[in-house]
Design a protein around this motif. Structure first.
Motif, PDB file in Angstrom:
ATOM      1  N   SER A   1      35.848  39.618  38.446  1.00 24.71           N
ATOM      2  CA  SER A   1      36.439  38.568  38.995  1.00 24.71           C
ATOM      3  C   SER A   1      35.773  38.530  40.658  1.00 24.71           C
ATOM      4  O   SER A   1      35.677  39.473  41.133  1.00 24.71           O
ATOM      5  CB  SER A   1      37.823  38.547  38.976  1.00 24.71           C
ATOM      6  OG  SER A   1      38.479  38.465  37.646  1.00 24.71           O
TER       7      SER A   1
ATOM      8  N   ILE B   1      44.893  37.039  41.175  1.00 27.18           N
ATOM      9  CA  ILE B   1      43.887  37.259  40.140  1.00 27.18           C
ATOM     10  C   ILE B   1      44.180  38.842  39.489  1.00 27.18           C
ATOM     11  O   ILE B   1      44.230  39.020  38.220  1.00 27.18           O
ATOM     12  CB  ILE B   1      42.524  37.027  40.598  1.00 27.18           C
ATOM     13  CG1 ILE B   1      42.184  35.763  40.850  1.00 27.18           C
ATOM     14  CG2 ILE B   1      41.444  37.384  39.463  1.00 27.18           C
ATOM     15  CD1 ILE B   1      40.987  35.284  41.541  1.00 27.18           C
TER      16      ILE B   1
ATOM     17  N   ASN C   1      37.527  36.577  33.323  1.00 29.24           N
ATOM     18  CA  ASN C   1      37.327  36.907  34.545  1.00 29.24           C
ATOM     19  C   ASN C   1      37.315  35.476  35.274  1.00 29.24           C
ATOM     20  O   ASN C   1      36.665  34.345  34.850  1.00 29.24           O
ATOM     21  CB  ASN C   1      36.215  37.689  34.806  1.00 29.24           C
ATOM     22  CG  ASN C   1      36.347  39.323  34.874  1.00 29.24           C
ATOM     23  OD1 ASN C   1      37.359  39.628  35.600  1.00 29.24           O
ATOM     24  ND2 ASN C   1      35.603  39.691  34.017  1.00 29.24           N
ATOM     25  N   ARG C   2      38.019  35.362  36.567  1.00 29.91           N
ATOM     26  CA  ARG C   2      37.845  34.198  37.318  1.00 29.91           C
ATOM     27  C   ARG C   2      37.189  34.471  38.681  1.00 29.91           C
ATOM     28  O   ARG C   2      36.706  35.374  39.116  1.00 29.91           O
ATOM     29  CB  ARG C   2      39.279  33.878  37.824  1.00 29.91           C
ATOM     30  CG  ARG C   2      40.131  33.224  36.648  1.00 29.91           C
ATOM     31  CD  ARG C   2      41.727  33.078  37.128  1.00 29.91           C
ATOM     32  NE  ARG C   2      41.936  32.359  38.268  1.00 29.91           N
ATOM     33  CZ  ARG C   2      42.957  32.231  38.918  1.00 29.91           C
ATOM     34  NH1 ARG C   2      43.820  33.029  38.750  1.00 29.91           N
ATOM     35  NH2 ARG C   2      43.165  31.313  39.929  1.00 29.91           N
ATOM     36  N   HIS C   3      36.634  33.256  39.199  1.00 27.48           N
ATOM     37  CA  HIS C   3      35.837  33.198  40.401  1.00 27.48           C
ATOM     38  C   HIS C   3      36.055  32.184  41.135  1.00 27.48           C
ATOM     39  O   HIS C   3      35.849  30.908  40.871  1.00 27.48           O
ATOM     40  CB  HIS C   3      34.190  33.165  40.040  1.00 27.48           C
ATOM     41  CG  HIS C   3      33.541  34.365  39.412  1.00 27.48           C
ATOM     42  ND1 HIS C   3      33.131  35.213  39.867  1.00 27.48           N
ATOM     43  CD2 HIS C   3      33.381  34.542  37.893  1.00 27.48           C
ATOM     44  CE1 HIS C   3      32.744  36.222  38.704  1.00 27.48           C
ATOM     45  NE2 HIS C   3      33.239  35.555  37.554  1.00 27.48           N
TER      46      HIS C   3
END
Lengths: 336, 336
Positions: free
Chosen positions: B156, B306, B317-319
């Motif tokens: 992330s 996050i 997963n975040r971006h």
DNA sequence: GATGTGTATCGAAACGATTCGATGGGGTCG
DNA sequence: CGACCCCATCGAATCGTTTCGATACACATC
């Protein structure tokens, strides 16, 4: 992967592995080598929770600090981390907000984590000897003033002499011919804060030179540029004929300088300015700011040294008072 | 004072005390009240070493950061501490020196302390997917560039678009009529560092406007005023007819500005300057510096959010890519 | 009264290290 | 050759929690 596995793979007993890892007791060279190779090969790292539990003592150092982002503190924190890390200890950082009891917060962490030691940084502590004593682990007060009349043998400290430092700055401005000197600092509703101690030095210098103290020349403001800016604006609007400003931090000084410059006045042509702390930005401001510089890195370094001395068994508390330094650059000038 | 003592004093079993303290399982209201009163009365705090050992999981978050004292980071660290603390977790901070393997250092801490999660802040990571995966705990990369071509699903991240941001700054200067624009940043011997990414944006803007890229206009310097000062001095001594400077950090910009001003040139009269980051000092510099501002506090906040989502079981997963903002103040001007 | 159900509670085992008392196998000495 | 010692090593107990299987009791059901 725990110590038992390592013992089994190495073909030795659990306690032997422990002795190898802690360099305690006797172990034959052959066994030591064998164990170490297994440890390395399996990337084994001892579990510190288990270790700390058994020893009822961890190797963690805590730093309780007011305002991490203050550039002067940030620099000290960096050095504290470096020095603590160098000694193989992890560092826990906790920010203490205004109004929370720092000692109580530390106390909780100490019980919870069996801390190795604590460094307190910044602020004014209103605690009794008894409260300090109850901490039960080594600790150092860095750049902290105490309110209660605490016996110095109850704690160790690292600081500068705020009264003398402010006296130095103010006297310098007076020696340049200034009479209308204002002072910008934070004055919470307490005695003996950093701001109040520096005010003492400011007053002392005025008095010694026969200048009457006028509260109108003193402004309350937090240690950040925006507050310095606002305070200086207020000051200028009073039309007091100010020719010099002494700020209790470089951050304040930078804000104040902005207020002066954006009013169309020049530095040091119309107004001289002296800051406090000696942060890097003050040097690169234009004009470069005169300041009372504190040896932050050394102070941080010595704080850690004292702490580890105490941890090592040193029983007498030390109080290291560093010398501040008047740094003359380009922000003040002589007047008639 | 441990859980057994509390149990005895309360007249209940050990596990009942545990259930009360962890709000797990069923406990009658009367028993709960009784236990809580005893806990409060004796100031009992559970030992987290024992708890962590049993759960093979601690609630400690670690922050691995490059350069604590960098004012932009310092601000983010402050917010990270605040947010982590708000969630009842202690924060461990470790500075990663140049040349040490950040992931390996974190790995060690993770094994040692059974960390809850890790935030990595700043720098360029030369690690493979496999290495990230081996961490085994939730983690977030904040303002970090990666060198290896890593599948984004492996981590992330929170960042801004460095290429676009630099493009924005450079285009702005070009739109003001500047042609001889230099660029100051750090270019270590690696690809895809922050400096290199911003260089890409700088080049792209030049190219789009038909200005030929000339390496003589680019200077390598660390992200601090003293290096910006030196780099700008070198640049000026080349007599390239520079009318604008774009610095990859406000700290560099402040140093560069000093070099310009102390050479007798004016800002923005002779040289326009645009910085990067949006630190408070840039606003209070005189003249106030134009800059590409990053929302540091929000970025820190989101990083922690996050991380805790991942800890709570979130699997994807975040971006998050924040928008940078061109802040126009007083350090650039239009030329013919 | 035997059986079943649910609620509140209990205690023992386990987590992974340290440490201390115990052990075994040389070697030395008289 | 027995007595003694020392060196290297071993394993059990322990640190203070959590957690799971067991227990004890009350009450309803048939």
């Amino acid at each position: 992967m725990n110590i038992k596995d390592i013992a089994k793979i190495s073909g030795v007993g659990i306690s032997t592995v422990s002795r190898v890892l802690n360099n305690s007791g006797v172990v034959s060279d052959a066994t030591r080598a064998k164990v170490l190779s297994v440890v390395k090969q399996h990337n084994y790292v001892p579990n510190s929770n288990a270790r700390n539990l058994k020893k009822t003592q961890s190797n963690t150092i805590a730093l309780m600090v007011k305002g991490i982002s203050n550039p002067f503190f940030a620099n000290m924190i960096k050095e504290v981390e470096r020095q603590v890390h160098l000694r193989g200890c992890p560092l826990m950082i906790q920010q203490v907000e205004d109004g929370v009891d720092e000692i109580a917060a530390a106390m909780q962490l100490i019980k919870e984590k069996n801390l190795y030691g604590v460094i307190f940084m910044g602020g004014t502590y209103d605690h009794s000897e008894e409260e300090f004593r109850q901490l039960g682990v080594p600790f150092v007060l860095t750049t902290i003033t105490t309110m209660k009349d605490v016996d110095p043998s109850a704690f160790s400290s690292v600081s500068i002499d705020d009264v003398t430092s402010a006296y130095k700055a103010t006297s310098y401005l007076i020696s340049l011919g200034h009479r209308n000197i204002c002072f910008l600092a934070r004055f919470p509703f307490m005695v003996n804060t950093i701001g109040n101690r520096r005010l003492l030095g400011y007053k002392k210098a005025l008095e010694e030179h026969g200048i009457e103290y006028d509260p109108a020349f003193v402004e309350d403001c937090e240690y950040a540029p925006s507050f310095g800016f606002a305070a200086a604006k207020r000051l200028l609007s009073k039309n007091l004929g100010v020719t010099a400003m002494f700020a209790a931090s470089d951050a304040i000084a930078i804000g104040a300088a902005k207020a002066v410059l954006s009013s169309g006045l020049s530095i040091p042509g119309d107004v001289s300015i002296v800051g406090f702390d000696g942060i890097e930005m003050a040097e690169y401001y234009h004009p470069s700011l005169d300041t009372i510089s504190q040896p932050g890195v050394e102070m941080a370094h010595v704080s850690v040294e004292i702490l580890f001395d105490l941890i090592a068994g040193e029983t007498t508390n030390r109080h290291v008072v560093f010398e501040s330094m008047l740094v003359k650059r380009g922000s003040s000038r002589k007047v008639n």
